[in-house]
Design a protein around this motif. Structure first.
Motif, PDB file in Angstrom:
ATOM      1  N   UNK A   1       0.783  -1.056   0.361  1.00 39.64           N
ATOM      2  CA  UNK A   1       0.173   0.350  -0.013  1.00 39.64           C
ATOM      3  C   UNK A   1       0.616   0.955  -0.189  1.00 39.64           C
ATOM      4  N   UNK A   2       0.471   2.120  -0.901  1.00 37.23           N
ATOM      5  CA  UNK A   2       1.567   2.999  -1.044  1.00 37.23           C
ATOM      6  C   UNK A   2       1.121   4.366   0.567  1.00 37.23           C
ATOM      7  N   UNK A   3       2.165   5.054   0.682  1.00 33.98           N
ATOM      8  CA  UNK A   3       2.397   5.707   1.608  1.00 33.98           C
ATOM      9  C   UNK A   3       2.944   6.825   1.766  1.00 33.98           C
ATOM     10  N   UNK A   4       2.493   8.100   1.633  1.00 34.56           N
ATOM     11  CA  UNK A   4       3.060   9.223   1.574  1.00 34.56           C
ATOM     12  C   UNK A   4       3.957   9.961   2.858  1.00 34.56           C
ATOM     13  N   UNK A   5       4.638  10.521   2.841  1.00 31.08           N
ATOM     14  CA  UNK A   5       5.403  10.770   4.131  1.00 31.08           C
ATOM     15  C   UNK A   5       6.262  12.531   3.707  1.00 31.08           C
ATOM     16  N   UNK A   6       5.418  13.097   4.768  1.00 26.67           N
ATOM     17  CA  UNK A   6       6.571  14.760   4.772  1.00 26.67           C
ATOM     18  C   UNK A   6       6.982  15.551   6.090  1.00 26.67           C
ATOM     19  N   UNK A   7       7.977  15.604   6.169  1.00 30.82           N
ATOM     20  CA  UNK A   7       8.578  16.518   6.521  1.00 30.82           C
ATOM     21  C   UNK A   7       9.391  17.540   6.506  1.00 30.82           C
ATOM     22  N   UNK A   8       9.175  18.618   6.995  1.00 33.98           N
ATOM     23  CA  UNK A   8       8.683  18.134   8.528  1.00 33.98           C
ATOM     24  C   UNK A   8       7.408  18.706   8.827  1.00 33.98           C
ATOM     25  N   UNK A   9       7.156  18.263   9.899  1.00 31.84           N
ATOM     26  CA  UNK A   9       5.514  18.210   9.707  1.00 31.84           C
ATOM     27  C   UNK A   9       4.953  20.395   9.767  1.00 31.84           C
ATOM     28  N   UNK A  10       5.641  21.321  10.232  1.00 29.02           N
ATOM     29  CA  UNK A  10       5.778  21.962  10.564  1.00 29.02           C
ATOM     30  C   UNK A  10       7.859  22.695  10.579  1.00 29.02           C
ATOM     31  N   UNK A  11       7.416  23.656  10.348  1.00 35.84           N
ATOM     32  CA  UNK A  11       8.298  24.721   9.342  1.00 35.84           C
ATOM     33  C   UNK A  11       8.182  26.238   9.977  1.00 35.84           C
ATOM     34  N   UNK A  12       9.160  27.000  10.661  1.00 38.51           N
ATOM     35  CA  UNK A  12       9.492  28.847  10.737  1.00 38.51           C
ATOM     36  C   UNK A  12      10.309  28.986  10.103  1.00 38.51           C
ATOM     37  N   UNK A  13      10.265  29.605   9.307  1.00 41.07           N
ATOM     38  CA  UNK A  13      11.548  30.675   8.357  1.00 41.07           C
ATOM     39  C   UNK A  13      11.243  32.149   8.217  1.00 41.07           C
ATOM     40  N   UNK A  14      12.469  32.751   8.968  1.00 38.78           N
ATOM     41  CA  UNK A  14      12.826  33.948   8.208  1.00 38.78           C
ATOM     42  C   UNK A  14      12.224  34.394   6.899  1.00 38.78           C
ATOM     43  N   UNK A  15      11.638  35.738   6.506  1.00 36.17           N
ATOM     44  CA  UNK A  15      11.884  36.417   5.415  1.00 36.17           C
ATOM     45  C   UNK A  15      12.589  35.957   4.083  1.00 36.17           C
ATOM     46  N   UNK A  16      13.003  35.579   3.270  1.00 37.09           N
ATOM     47  CA  UNK A  16      13.817  35.661   2.857  1.00 37.09           C
ATOM     48  C   UNK A  16      14.795  34.639   2.057  1.00 37.09           C
ATOM     49  N   UNK A  17      14.736  33.432   3.472  1.00 38.31           N
ATOM     50  CA  UNK A  17      14.930  32.082   3.396  1.00 38.31           C
ATOM     51  C   UNK A  17      14.821  31.288   1.937  1.00 38.31           C
ATOM     52  N   UNK A  18      15.573  30.300   1.324  1.00 37.40           N
ATOM     53  CA  UNK A  18      15.740  29.857   0.581  1.00 37.40           C
ATOM     54  C   UNK A  18      14.486  28.213   1.538  1.00 37.40           C
ATOM     55  N   UNK A  19      14.322  27.664   1.303  1.00 37.16           N
ATOM     56  CA  UNK A  19      13.904  26.243   2.013  1.00 37.16           C
ATOM     57  C   UNK A  19      13.447  25.127   1.295  1.00 37.16           C
ATOM     58  N   UNK A  20      13.325  24.235   1.854  1.00 35.29           N
ATOM     59  CA  UNK A  20      13.291  23.151   1.321  1.00 35.29           C
ATOM     60  C   UNK A  20      12.364  22.191   1.564  1.00 35.29           C
ATOM     61  N   UNK A  21      11.484  21.953   1.037  1.00 35.54           N
ATOM     62  CA  UNK A  21       9.768  21.428   1.789  1.00 35.54           C
ATOM     63  C   UNK A  21      10.035  19.383   1.313  1.00 35.54           C
ATOM     64  N   UNK A  22      10.447  18.304   2.439  1.00 35.51           N
ATOM     65  CA  UNK A  22      10.065  16.882   1.494  1.00 35.51           C
ATOM     66  C   UNK A  22       9.189  15.570   1.253  1.00 35.51           C
ATOM     67  N   UNK A  23       9.045  15.159   0.252  1.00 39.69           N
ATOM     68  CA  UNK A  23       8.172  14.251   0.142  1.00 39.69           C
ATOM     69  C   UNK A  23       8.257  13.295  -0.355  1.00 39.69           C
ATOM     70  N   UNK A  24       8.094  11.646   1.057  1.00 43.20           N
ATOM     71  CA  UNK A  24       8.743  10.950   0.491  1.00 43.20           C
ATOM     72  C   UNK A  24       7.890   9.753  -0.081  1.00 43.20           C
ATOM     73  N   UNK A  25       7.446   8.687  -0.644  1.00 47.27           N
ATOM     74  CA  UNK A  25       6.360   7.089  -0.812  1.00 47.27           C
ATOM     75  C   UNK A  25       6.910   6.153  -1.222  1.00 47.27           C
ATOM     76  N   UNK A  26       6.239   5.845  -0.569  1.00 46.76           N
ATOM     77  CA  UNK A  26       6.985   4.007  -0.384  1.00 46.76           C
ATOM     78  C   UNK A  26       6.649   3.330  -1.669  1.00 46.76           C
ATOM     79  N   UNK A  27       6.158   3.534  -2.695  1.00 49.65           N
ATOM     80  CA  UNK A  27       6.155   2.599  -3.971  1.00 49.65           C
ATOM     81  C   UNK A  27       6.267   3.481  -5.129  1.00 49.65           C
ATOM     82  N   UNK A  28       7.557   3.198  -5.915  1.00 52.92           N
ATOM     83  CA  UNK A  28       8.172   4.362  -6.872  1.00 52.92           C
ATOM     84  C   UNK A  28       7.162   4.319  -8.548  1.00 52.92           C
TER      85      UNK A  28
END
Lengths: 116, 107
Positions: free
Chosen positions: B1-28
């Motif tokens: 069964x496909x599972x999708x995970x997003x990390x982190x659950x919450x993120x706080x950054x100052x204005x102007x910063x570059x950021x990366x959100x992650x998503x992973x899945x178990x079935x390609x």
């Protein structure tokens, strides 16, 4: 285009009551679906349809019925509401249900349902 | 069964910063992957769609990448703004959603 529309926006029901959540799209999309969104659970697929006259169950279908008599409309029926069905319900549509170069999903604004 | 995970659950950054959100899945075996934005009390707005044969998609300050073999996608947001504050969800087709990352950009 109005996109995907849902009515009502808010609804309060008593346990055991029935109701129908309406969903319509004007993009001539073949694929339509219903999700519920609960805190900590994310969005879960209830039912979907790949075209008029064709429906199938998703991950959490129990307690819900659907039908697809036209391409445009995909109503979701709660036959006997239960407190566990308190949730936010989203309808979505896309050109097809499988992969494709323009297979973006479009979502309606949601219906917030409370069952007492 | 496909599972999708997003990390982190919450993120706080100052204005102007570059950021990366992650998503992973178990079935390609996916058809495509879509990133959405959801504002409080609102529906989902599609941001980017990456087909299974593609590696990345760009729209303005957003860039999404897809690595099917490792079951990962990232959403890169450049020069973040307070208006970017929202919950970001990824979804793979056949459709399974992650639970989202709640982003707050502080002015």
């Amino acid at each position: 285009n109005a996109g995907v529309t849902q009515t009502p926006k808010f609804q309060v029901l008593k346990t055991g009551q029935s109701m129908t959540l309406q969903c319509a799209q004007d993009m001539n999309h073949e694929y339509m679906s219903w999700y519920r969104q609960d805190p900590g659970m994310g969005l879960r697929l209830i039912h979907y349809s790949v075209g008029a006259g064709i429906t199938d169950q998703g991950e959490v279908p129990n307690g819900y019925n659907v039908s697809r008599s036209t391409t445009e409309d995909f109503p979701l029926r709660l036959l006997s509401a239960a407190p566990s069905q308190t949730s936010v319900y989203f309808c979505a549509s896309s050109r097809t249900g499988s992969g494709g170069s323009t297979d973006t999903q479009y979502f309606g604004p949601g219906t917030r349902l409370t069952v007492l | 069964k496909q599972e999708v995970t997003q990390i982190p659950a919450a993120l706080s950054v100052p204005e102007g910063e570059n950021l990366v959100l992650n998503c992973s899945f178990t079935d390609s075996a996916i058809y495509n992957l879509q990133w959405f934005r959801q504002d409080p009390g609102k529906g989902l707005t599609s941001l980017l769609l990456i087909q299974s044969s593609q590696r990345e998609q760009t729209s303005g300050r957003l860039n999404a990448s897809l690595d099917k073999s490792s079951g990962r996608s990232t959403l890169y947001i450049a020069a973040s703004q307070p208006g970017d504050s929202a919950t970001y969800l990824c979804a793979v087709r056949p459709l399974v959603f992650g639970k989202g990352t709640r982003l707050s950009v502080i002015a």
